[in-house]
Write a protein that holds these residues in place. Sequence first.
Motif, PDB file in Angstrom:
ATOM      1  N   VAL A  47     -13.056  15.726 -26.396  1.00  0.00           N
ATOM      2  CA  VAL A  47     -12.285  14.550 -26.258  1.00  0.00           C
ATOM      3  C   VAL A  47     -13.025  13.205 -26.654  1.00  0.00           C
ATOM      4  O   VAL A  47     -13.935  12.983 -26.353  1.00  0.00           O
ATOM      5  N   ASN A  48     -12.389  12.615 -27.800  1.00  0.00           N
ATOM      6  CA  ASN A  48     -12.983  11.344 -27.971  1.00  0.00           C
ATOM      7  C   ASN A  48     -12.650  10.270 -27.676  1.00  0.00           C
ATOM      8  O   ASN A  48     -11.652  10.320 -26.705  1.00  0.00           O
ATOM      9  N   THR A  52      -6.409   8.354 -24.020  1.00  0.00           N
ATOM     10  CA  THR A  52      -5.698   7.457 -22.912  1.00  0.00           C
ATOM     11  C   THR A  52      -5.321   8.031 -21.567  1.00  0.00           C
ATOM     12  O   THR A  52      -4.721   7.515 -20.782  1.00  0.00           O
ATOM     13  N   GLY A  53      -5.443   9.487 -21.385  1.00  0.00           N
ATOM     14  CA  GLY A  53      -4.865  10.247 -20.461  1.00  0.00           C
ATOM     15  C   GLY A  53      -3.401  10.406 -20.299  1.00  0.00           C
ATOM     16  O   GLY A  53      -2.766  10.639 -19.249  1.00  0.00           O
ATOM     17  N   CYS A  54      -2.850   9.907 -21.327  1.00  0.00           N
ATOM     18  CA  CYS A  54      -1.339  10.097 -21.491  1.00  0.00           C
ATOM     19  C   CYS A  54      -0.666   9.385 -20.068  1.00  0.00           C
ATOM     20  O   CYS A  54       0.260   9.921 -19.466  1.00  0.00           O
ATOM     21  N   LEU A  72      -8.790  15.253 -15.728  1.00  0.00           N
ATOM     22  CA  LEU A  72      -8.314  13.714 -15.859  1.00  0.00           C
ATOM     23  C   LEU A  72      -9.255  12.904 -14.685  1.00  0.00           C
ATOM     24  O   LEU A  72      -9.140  13.067 -13.607  1.00  0.00           O
ATOM     25  N   VAL A  73      -9.941  12.045 -15.240  1.00  0.00           N
ATOM     26  CA  VAL A  73     -10.743  11.170 -14.828  1.00  0.00           C
ATOM     27  C   VAL A  73     -10.628   9.930 -15.002  1.00  0.00           C
ATOM     28  O   VAL A  73      -9.873   9.492 -15.965  1.00  0.00           O
ATOM     29  N   ILE A  84      -9.292  12.407 -20.341  1.00  0.00           N
ATOM     30  CA  ILE A  84      -9.604  13.741 -20.039  1.00  0.00           C
ATOM     31  C   ILE A  84     -11.105  14.113 -20.150  1.00  0.00           C
ATOM     32  O   ILE A  84     -11.484  13.628 -21.390  1.00  0.00           O
ATOM     33  N   GLU A  85     -11.706  14.848 -19.461  1.00  0.00           N
ATOM     34  CA  GLU A  85     -13.036  15.449 -19.753  1.00  0.00           C
ATOM     35  C   GLU A  85     -12.913  16.746 -19.742  1.00  0.00           C
ATOM     36  O   GLU A  85     -12.228  17.456 -19.047  1.00  0.00           O
TER      37      GLU A  85
END
Length: 132
Positions: A47-48, A52-54, A72-73, A84-85
């Motif tokens: 994930v770059n 935005t974590g939607c 999701l952090v 996202i990680e």
Amino acid sequence: MSDDVSRVNEAIPSAGASPAVALPKPAGGLKKRTGRRKKKPPMLAYVNEACTGCAGSPVCQSYCPVEECMILVENPRAPAFGVIEVDPFKCIGCKKCVTKGPEGTLLDGCPWDAIIMVPTDEYEKKYGELPY
């Protein structure tokens, strides 16, 4: 915060990261894989910075067939949004996170192009060899 979110935040060890957010149910109600993968995948999801974590409801989490692979952090650059990680020890390289968009849309994968698939050997050159 709902009881479901509280249970998820307590159950997922954050290893120094911000608390996790409740995972959406898997797409189609499929059961997710758990435990360690059996072999090294040829590709890993990465994930770059465009993530935005939607807005707290990332589709990639629901399409990922592996439990707690995409987490999701809190985003340190923008605390109102999550990111996202991907756990490189759990990713199986299935590409579902980059090939499916939100249901009912014509999108293919992440709407922000924040997830890329990288060859495992390139990932290991940059971040170190993954144990198997």
